[in-house]
Structures are given as structure tokens and as C-alpha cells.
Design a protein around this motif. Structure first.
Motif, short mmCIF file in Angstrom:
data_model
loop_
_atom_site.label_atom_id
_atom_site.label_comp_id
_atom_site.label_asym_id
_atom_site.label_seq_id
_atom_site.Cartn_x
_atom_site.Cartn_y
_atom_site.Cartn_z
N MET A 54 -27.42 -107.53 45.08
CA MET A 54 -27.79 -106.92 43.94
C MET A 54 -28.32 -108.88 43.36
O MET A 54 -27.32 -109.80 43.99
CB MET A 54 -26.56 -107.14 43.05
CG MET A 54 -25.67 -105.74 43.03
SD MET A 54 -24.40 -105.60 42.05
CE MET A 54 -23.18 -107.10 42.41
N ALA A 78 -28.14 -104.85 35.50
CA ALA A 78 -28.20 -103.90 36.75
C ALA A 78 -26.99 -104.66 37.29
O ALA A 78 -26.44 -103.06 38.21
CB ALA A 78 -29.53 -104.19 37.48
N ALA A 113 -24.85 -101.12 39.04
CA ALA A 113 -24.29 -101.05 40.32
C ALA A 113 -22.46 -101.48 40.08
O ALA A 113 -21.96 -99.68 40.89
CB ALA A 113 -24.48 -101.71 41.01
N VAL A 159 -29.98 -103.60 44.93
CA VAL A 159 -29.93 -103.45 43.50
C VAL A 159 -31.01 -104.42 42.77
O VAL A 159 -30.93 -105.30 42.56
CB VAL A 159 -28.18 -103.36 42.83
CG1 VAL A 159 -28.67 -102.92 40.77
CG2 VAL A 159 -27.75 -102.32 43.03
N LEU A 163 -31.90 -99.35 44.10
CA LEU A 163 -31.36 -98.50 43.55
C LEU A 163 -32.96 -99.87 42.36
O LEU A 163 -32.35 -100.55 41.37
CB LEU A 163 -30.00 -98.86 42.81
CG LEU A 163 -29.82 -98.15 41.56
CD1 LEU A 163 -29.99 -96.40 41.13
CD2 LEU A 163 -28.11 -97.79 41.14
N VAL A 180 -33.07 -100.12 38.25
CA VAL A 180 -32.16 -100.13 37.08
C VAL A 180 -32.55 -100.51 35.57
O VAL A 180 -33.03 -101.78 36.09
CB VAL A 180 -31.06 -100.84 36.87
CG1 VAL A 180 -29.99 -100.26 35.56
CG2 VAL A 180 -29.76 -100.77 38.07
#
Length: 279
Positions: free
Chosen positions: A6, A17, A21, A113, A143, A145
Motif C-alpha cells: 500500500m 485507499a 483495502a 494498492v 487496485l 481506489v
């Protein structure tokens, strides 16, 4: 144990975000690697005094980043405590993409992320240069976000594809994992130009995808539209889609939907996360 990277710059956007997650994987044992990357200009051939000041500045920035990460950890423990989650902090001084690549390799990262600012903040440029670079240069699912995304149990996830991708098991395992995480239905969307049909290769890939997902609830949909982003907009809004999945090889799709969409009111970019897989 799942390994998730992350990235954070300590903004509200990156916090959102992270929160998304952590909520998404709340029932999964995970090690989260919190990473902040500090970039400073290099002064090749600079005088000794300049280099000394630069080194002092570098040390100061790294110390502040480490302190900020420890504060972030306390915020996570207070807001989203979870005995299934472990955290490792990383403060790095170096290049953005190079650092992310090294982290992915060293820690066997399975998912990256990152937060995105959203269309309203970036005037149709949905992801910044760092996110775009990670998408294209780092071989790991990502991912993305949006800043206004709020996690809720997904009802439906949409996989947008042109069926020109040779689907592999690693890619499909990630898709299956995300779909089964909350027993979510999967819709597979293909956008065709009017009057066009799938060729033999696309038909074969579609058949393989269907067979590979036979243990999941999934449905195929085809829309005929001149603009891919317009078709996705209509589909996502009409079905209240919770997440959009794509593959990096679908370059035209990524460019039109995620990088520089042409539709004026691209509301799904404000709230809908994107999961980008690699071939």
C-alpha cells in the motif's frame, strides 16, 4: 498469508485507499507493506558543501516520513483494528517505479494498492503519472481506489475485456479471489463497434474464460458503442457496479477508460475502484 503493498503520501486520498483495502481484506490474513517514496533531485558534480546539505535534507525527510508512517500505523490500529493484519513500514529514497518493482520482488507482493484523485480533481486524467507508470511497468495486480470510494460488500464486479487477451491462470486466480471474497457476482463486458463481431481468436478466448470461471456466478454482456468509455459508463451506472476489472494488454481500453476518457461526465471514476491485472 497474503502480501499487499500500500503506497502512501499521507494524503486523505491515500488514507482512503488504505482504509478500502483493509476493509476489503478484513477476513483474510494479510501482511500489509506500507510504503512512502521520497524523491529528491540529484546534483551531479556539486560542491562538497552542497552535497552535505543535500544529505542533511535527505536524512531529515526520511526521519519525518518514518514518523509519519508510525502515526499512520496508530491511526490504522485505532480506526480498523484487526488481529488478522500485520504491518511492515518502508521509507525509501529513490525512483518511484524502481522502488515499487523492488518491493514487489523482495516481498512477493500479490497486490498493489494506490489512491486516485478522480476525474473532478484531474480534469479527465483519472490517474496520475506515478499510477500510470506502475500500471504499465510493474508486473503485479493493482487496485486503484478513487478518493470518494467507500467500501461496502460488493454486489457485482465487472470485468471489461475485448477478448484479445490470452487469459492465464495467475490472472484468473486474482479475478476469482476478488469475486469470491464476498460471494460477488461477476459480469463480463465486451464493447464492440457497431456491425462488428468477435473473430476466431476472440471467440476462443471467450470460451476459455467461460470454462475457467465455471465455478463462479458470471454472465457475459456485449454493448455496441462508438466509444468504449461511454459504454462502460452506461453499464456501470445502470447496474450500480462496485468494481471494474481490466487487463493491461487491453491498451486501448485502459487509455480510453482509465487514463484519458472522452466522456464529459465520467461519474463512475469518482467512486468505483479499478483492479488492473497483468497478462
Amino acid at each position: 498469508m497474503k502480501h499487499i503493498l500500500m503506497l502512501t503520501d499521507f494524503s486523505d486520498n491515500s488514507w482512503n485507499a488504505i482504509r478500502y483495502a483493509l476493509s476489503m481484506f478484513k477476513n483474510i490474513e494479510c501482511t500489509f507493506y506500507l510504503l512512502t517514496i521520497n524523491l529528491l533531485p540529484s546534483y551531479t558534480g556539486a560542491k562538497t558543501s552542497v552535497r552535505a546539505n543535500q544529505e542533511k535534507l535527505r536524512k531529515s525527510i526520511l526521519e519525518q516520513s518514518e514518523a509519519d508512517l508510525q502515526y499512520l500505523l496508530k491511526r490504522i490500529e485505532k480506526s480498523l483494528p484487526n488481529s488478522k493484519h500485520k504491518f511492515v513500514t518502508n521509507v525509501v529514497y529513490g525512483s518511484f517505479v524502481g522502488t515499487v518493482k523492488k518491493m514487489v520482488s523482495n516481498y512477493k507482493i500479490e497486490l498493489i494498492v494506490m489512491g486516485t484523485k478522480g476525474a473532478s480533481g484531474l480534469k479527465k486524467i483519472i490517474v496520475g503519472s506515478n499510477t500510470a507508470a506502475v500500471l504499465s511497468k510493474v508486473d503485479c495486480p493493482l487496485l486503484a481506489v478513487p478518493e470518494n470510494a467507500t467500501y461496502k460488500k460488493p454486489r457485482e464486479i465487472t470485468f471489461v475485456t475485448d477478448f484479445k487477451v490470452a487469459f492465464n491462470h495467475k490472472m484468473l486466480d486474482t479475478l476469482k479471489e476478488v469475486t469470491t471474497l464476498n460471494n460477488t457476482s461477476l459480469s463480463i463486458l465486451n464493447v464492440l463497434e457497431k456491425g462488428k463481431n468477435l473473430d476466431d481468436e476472440q471467440t476462443s478466448n471467450k470460451r476459455f474464460l467461460n470454462d475457467s470461471l465455471n465455478d463462479l456466478e458470471h454472465s457475459f454482456y456485449t454493448l455496441s458503442k462508438a466509444e468504449v468509455d461511454e459504454a462502460v459508463q452506461c453499464f456501470v451506472e445502470s447496474r450500480a457496479i462496485d468494481m471494474i476489472v481490466m487487463v493491461t494488454k487491453d491498451r486501448s481500453f485502459l487509455q480510453k477508460i482509465l487514463i484519458k476518457p472522452t466522456v464529459k461526465n465520467i461519474s463512475y471514476h469518482i467512486e468505483t475502484p479499478f483492479l488492473v491485472l497483468h497478462e
